[in-house]
Design an enzyme around this catalytic site. Structure first.
Site, short mmCIF file in Angstrom:
data_model
loop_
_atom_site.label_atom_id
_atom_site.label_comp_id
_atom_site.label_asym_id
_atom_site.label_seq_id
_atom_site.Cartn_x
_atom_site.Cartn_y
_atom_site.Cartn_z
N GLY A 180 32.93 32.63 7.77
CA GLY A 180 31.63 31.97 7.64
C GLY A 180 31.56 30.95 8.75
N HIS A 181 30.79 31.24 9.79
CA HIS A 181 30.71 30.37 10.96
C HIS A 181 29.34 29.70 11.00
CE1 HIS A 181 34.05 32.89 13.15
NE2 HIS A 181 34.44 32.38 12.01
N GLN B 256 38.87 33.08 11.11
CA GLN B 256 39.99 32.49 10.38
C GLN B 256 40.75 31.49 11.27
OE1 GLN B 256 39.72 36.29 9.94
NE2 GLN B 256 38.25 35.54 8.49
N ASP C 78 37.84 27.48 9.32
CA ASP C 78 36.77 26.49 9.14
C ASP C 78 36.93 25.25 10.02
OD1 ASP C 78 35.81 28.24 7.19
OD2 ASP C 78 36.98 27.27 5.61
N LYS D 121 34.61 26.74 14.55
CA LYS D 121 34.57 27.76 15.61
C LYS D 121 33.13 28.14 15.94
CE LYS D 121 37.12 30.36 12.99
NZ LYS D 121 37.56 29.40 11.97
#
Ligand code: GDP
Ligand code: IMO
Ligand code: MG
Length: 424
Positions: A40-41, A224, A13, A16
């Protein structure tokens, strides 16, 4: 043409998605090489918010090719839901620009069920995302996994599912008190999705290497963060894949020799979701402030993220593993208004000062951060668009990080929007 990797430097988080989206304008293709929909991007562009889970964050740029490599674990249902949601927002997610490797492993319903059952039973929970990531990678290593290419051969697919469930059903019924999962039903459900997934399958090595040969530029998008790497992270509180840069090659079927640039994404402070050691975690008002100002709630699970000061020992570990050629420092704006900001420059551990996370099983639980305190700044940074426009104390903070790590901080991000980033 030299290609680039973007990798998370902490516990995920770091921003990215935002940086990948920004840099996509400089490349022709974006490749995911590990992880799955545990990621979750978030990308904010043209006033809209997009959260990508397994689809590369380059998808927002029309015409750019997006590729899911063999190192990814893909939930077929989750993938279809994700592309349907993107299509509803007007994005092109057709197989002409989105590819999945024949060798990508599928996250099956029994992987999700096992993930949930284990976390439910465990005394020391990892706090997984519950997406079935660990059990899927386990089956891969145990050589009983279902791969995307198996969709082309229903007989093989059915026999694999039957074989996998023989063992899993013993666990479900004998250990976890769950009902048996019916192999035929699992098979039929997957076959029903096959017509939509098959057109996306490709020999991904060739797709990437053909682009390379044609002089196209490629970006590899990590998921990650390095501290969640299965080998080098805070084991067992990690994810089940290798996150560090060099897995980009193996996870997409190319040689690492063609990748030149390695950009580590560093959040200006530290966050972590789920359990595990976190030496600079703040349990006070400052921690709460970071959470609320930084909007630190999981993009996948919505869980509040644990927050704390920047940890250079963690970043040193990342730097020796990844050899970053530059750093993108994100969320610097979140620190505005802090009277002082702290940097953990080393740890005290067993009466000594150490520079890296100790490798003993509980070492990172026992370290005491050694802090350097610097004066903060009150100015709002969200409109800053060049180095000189940053307040002096903020520049000092950034320079100090650069000095401690010996890696150039090349990109500075001062807000969630695509536009709120500049190069130093
Ligand atoms: P990722 O998993 O590394 O892609 O990061 P996430 O999307 O899970 O979390 C990063 C969050 O911070 C998202 O909500 C982004 O919109 C937001 N973000 C990214 N960069 C910045 C920044 O420079 N400032 C602020 N305030 N928010 C940012
Ligand atoms: P992005 O790509 C933050 C964490 C989970 C848990 C551990 C194991 O958005 O940075 P898993 O479901 O992978 O078996 O969970 O890893 N985790 C993440 N934390 N960001 C992520 O992805 C994460 N993906 C997994 O919270 O602690
Ligand atoms: Mg995320």
């Amino acid at each position: 043409m030299s290609h680039m990797i973007v990798v998370g430097a902490q516990w995920g988080d770091e921003g990215k998605g935002k940086i990948v989206d920004l840099l996509t304008s400089e490349v022709d293709m974006v490749v995911r090489f590990q992880g799955g929909n545990n990621a979750g991007h978030t990308v904010i562009a043209n006033g809209k918010k997009y959260v990508l889970h397994v689809v590369p964050s380059g998808i927002l740029h029309p015409g750019k090719m997006c590729v899911i490599g063999n190192g990814v674990v893909l939930d077929p249902e989750g993938f279809l839901e994700e592309i349907d949601a993107l299509a509803a927002l007007g994005l092109d997610v057709s197989p002409s620009r989105l590819k999945i490797s024949y060798r990508t492993h599928f996250i099956m319903p029994y992987h999700r069920a096992l993930d949930g059952a284990r976390e439910g039973h465990a005394k020391d929970k990892i706090g997984t995302t519950g997406r079935g990531i660990g059990p899927c990678y386990e089956d891969k290593k145990a050589r009983v996994g279902v791969r995307a290419g198996d969709l082309t051969d229903p007989e093989v697919l059915k026999s694999k599912i039957t074989h996998a469930l023989e063992e899993k059903n013993v666990l479900f019924t004998q250990l976890y008190g769950l009902p048996v999962m019916d192999a035929e039903a699992v098979f039929q459900k997957l076959m029903a999705l096959a017509p939509r997934i098959l057109p996306y399958l490709a020999d991904v090595s060739s797709v990437i290497l053909d682009a390379h040969a044609a002089g196209k530029r490629i970006m590899f998008e990590g998921a990650q963060g390095v501290m969640l790497d299965i080998d080098h992270g805070t084991y067992p509180f990690v994810t089940s894949s290798n996150v560090a840069c060099d897995n980009a090659a193996l996870g997409s079927g190319i040689s690492s020799g063609i990748i030149g640039e390695r950009i580590a994404i560093v959040k200006a402070y530290t966050t972590r979701v789920g359990a595990g050691p976190f030496p600079t975690e703040l349990f006070d008002k400052t921690g709460e402030e970071l959470r609320s100002r930084g909007g630190e709630f999981g993009a996948t699970t919505g869980r509040p993220r644990r927050c704390g000061w920047l940890d250079i020992a963690v970043l040193r570990e990342m730097a020796r593993l990844c050899g970053p050629t530059s750093i993108a420092l994100t969320k610097v704006d979140v620190l505005s208004g802090m009277k002082e900001v702290k940097i953990c420059v080393a740890y005290e551990y067993e009466g000594r000062v150490v520079q890296y996370p100790p490798q003993t099983p509980r070492g990172l639980d026992q370290v005491k951060p050694v802090y350097e305190t610097m004066p903060g700044w009150s100015e709002d940074l969200t409109g800053c668009d060049r180095w000189e426009s940053l307040p002096e104390n903020c520049r000092r903070y950034i320079d100090r990080i650069q000095e401690l790590l010996g890696v150039k901080i090349d990109y500075i991000s001062v807000g969630p929007d695509r536009k709120q980033t500049f190069r130093r």
